[in-house]
Design an enzyme around this catalytic site. Structure first.
Site, mmCIF file in Angstrom:
data_model
loop_
_atom_site.group_PDB
_atom_site.id
_atom_site.type_symbol
_atom_site.label_atom_id
_atom_site.label_comp_id
_atom_site.label_asym_id
_atom_site.label_seq_id
_atom_site.Cartn_x
_atom_site.Cartn_y
_atom_site.Cartn_z
ATOM 1 N N ARG A 60 0.633 -1.145 0.134
ATOM 2 C CA ARG A 60 0.010 0.099 0.446
ATOM 3 C C ARG A 60 1.016 0.812 0.032
ATOM 4 N NH1 ARG A 60 -3.630 -1.326 4.864
ATOM 5 N NH2 ARG A 60 -2.272 -3.261 5.220
ATOM 6 N N GLU A 97 1.271 -5.129 13.579
ATOM 7 C CA GLU A 97 -0.071 -5.321 14.018
ATOM 8 C C GLU A 97 -0.621 -6.524 14.366
ATOM 9 O OE1 GLU A 97 -3.470 -2.328 12.861
ATOM 10 O OE2 GLU A 97 -4.405 -2.934 15.198
HETATM 11 O O1 LIG Z 1 2.712 0.372 11.213
HETATM 12 P P1 LIG Z 1 3.040 -1.206 10.957
HETATM 13 O O2 LIG Z 1 1.938 -1.767 12.010
HETATM 14 O O3 LIG Z 1 3.781 -1.309 10.294
HETATM 15 O O4 LIG Z 1 1.563 -1.241 10.633
HETATM 16 C C1 LIG Z 1 1.160 -0.179 9.245
HETATM 17 C C2 LIG Z 1 1.911 -1.099 8.182
HETATM 18 O O5 LIG Z 1 0.689 -2.171 7.787
HETATM 19 C C3 LIG Z 1 -0.102 -2.517 6.800
HETATM 20 O O6 LIG Z 1 0.914 -3.259 5.524
HETATM 21 P P2 LIG Z 1 0.894 -4.660 5.773
HETATM 22 O O7 LIG Z 1 1.477 -5.433 6.237
HETATM 23 O O8 LIG Z 1 -0.429 -5.215 5.957
HETATM 24 O O9 LIG Z 1 0.880 -4.762 3.750
HETATM 25 P P3 LIG Z 1 -0.053 -4.475 2.487
HETATM 26 O O10 LIG Z 1 0.791 -3.339 2.762
HETATM 27 O O11 LIG Z 1 0.559 -5.607 2.488
HETATM 28 O O12 LIG Z 1 -1.227 -5.077 3.039
HETATM 29 C C4 LIG Z 1 0.119 -0.814 5.642
HETATM 30 O O13 LIG Z 1 0.089 -0.116 4.416
HETATM 31 C C5 LIG Z 1 1.648 -0.353 6.629
HETATM 32 O O14 LIG Z 1 2.543 -0.647 5.792
HETATM 33 N N1 LIG Z 2 -5.548 -1.154 11.522
HETATM 34 C C1 LIG Z 2 -5.891 -1.489 10.419
HETATM 35 N N2 LIG Z 2 -5.787 -1.303 9.267
HETATM 36 C C2 LIG Z 2 -5.671 -1.414 7.859
HETATM 37 N N3 LIG Z 2 -4.242 -1.128 7.720
HETATM 38 C C3 LIG Z 2 -3.117 -1.506 8.687
HETATM 39 N N4 LIG Z 2 -1.871 -1.770 9.084
HETATM 40 C C4 LIG Z 2 -2.025 -2.277 10.410
HETATM 41 N N5 LIG Z 2 -2.610 -2.263 11.283
HETATM 42 C C5 LIG Z 2 -3.610 -1.572 10.236
#
Ligand SMILES: O=P(O)(O)OC[C@H]1O[C@H](OP(=O)(O)OP(=O)(O)O)[C@H](O)[C@@H]1O
Ligand SMILES: Nc1ncnc2[nH]cnc12
Length: 174
Positions: A60, A97
């Site tokens: 993302r 998370e």
């Molecule tokens: O602050 P944090 O606790 O690290 O969480 C935030 C991250 O989690 C999500 O990515 P995810 O790892 O779910 O991967 P994606 O972007 O591939 O969906 C989001 O896009 C951030 O990169």
């Molecule tokens: N609560 C949340 N919603 C969407 N993306 C996330 N990445 C980590 N925590 C998330």
């Protein structure tokens, strides 16, 4: 144009795990005016920080970072999950998370001293962005700011970002 970003973010309870309230940006991405306004606002901030390159983590982070760099006419560097980048990399393990993962960057992706703005859709625990910043710093980059659409305040992600300036469009208290 003033946009109520919150109205373009959808809450999905218990995704991807029980107890997680997922903040889904796909409605915002799907609306041209809201997406453009969000990118324009973050681009202005990145310009003020003196960004020379934008770096975003998979996946993302790309829908925020790539249009930011295009809008500013500067480069975009992808940080990827383990095993996806074809050339020489440095890597870092980080907590999410909802799990644990490894991020990588190409060793020749940025120049020592280059001013970097890191970008992602959402700041939760800060684990992903702290790891991204660590990768940039391993290569000698100067992280001048961090830009996000969303910040989940109770998870205190900012506290992991070494006092680097942070700009977020929407903050949630819960
Ligand atoms: O602050 P944090 O606790 O690290 O969480 C935030 C991250 O989690 C999500 O990515 P995810 O790892 O779910 O991967 P994606 O972007 O591939 O969906 C989001 O896009 C951030 O990169
Ligand atoms: N609560 C949340 N919603 C969407 N993306 C996330 N990445 C980590 N925590 C998330």
């Amino acid at each position: 144009m003033t946009v109520d970003y919150r109205s373009w973010i959808r809450d999905i309870p218990n995704f991807p795990k029980e107890g997680i309230l997922f903040r889904d940006i796909t409605p915002l991405l799907g609306n041209g005016d809201a997406y453009k306004a969000a990118i324009n606002t973050l681009a202005e901030q990145a310009k003020n920080w003196g960004a020379e390159v934008i770096i975003g983590p998979e996946a993302r982070g790309y829908v925020v970072g790539a249009p930011l760099s295009y809008s500013l006419g500067i480069g975009f560097v992808p940080v990827r999950k383990k095993g996806k980048l074809p050339s020489e990399t440095v890597s870092v393990t980080y907590d999410l998370e909802y799990g644990k993962d490894i991020l990588e960057i190409h060793t020749d992706a940025i120049q020592p001293g280059q001013k970097v703005v890191v970008a992602d859709d959402l700041l939760a625990t800060g684990g992903t962005m702290a790891a991204t910043i660590e990768l940039v710093q391993k290569l000698g980059g100067d992280v001048v700011g961090a830009a996000f659409f969303i910040e989940l305040l109770p998870l205190s992600g900012r506290d992991k970002l070494q006092g680097i300036p942070v700009h977020t469009l929407v903050q949630y208290d819960d």
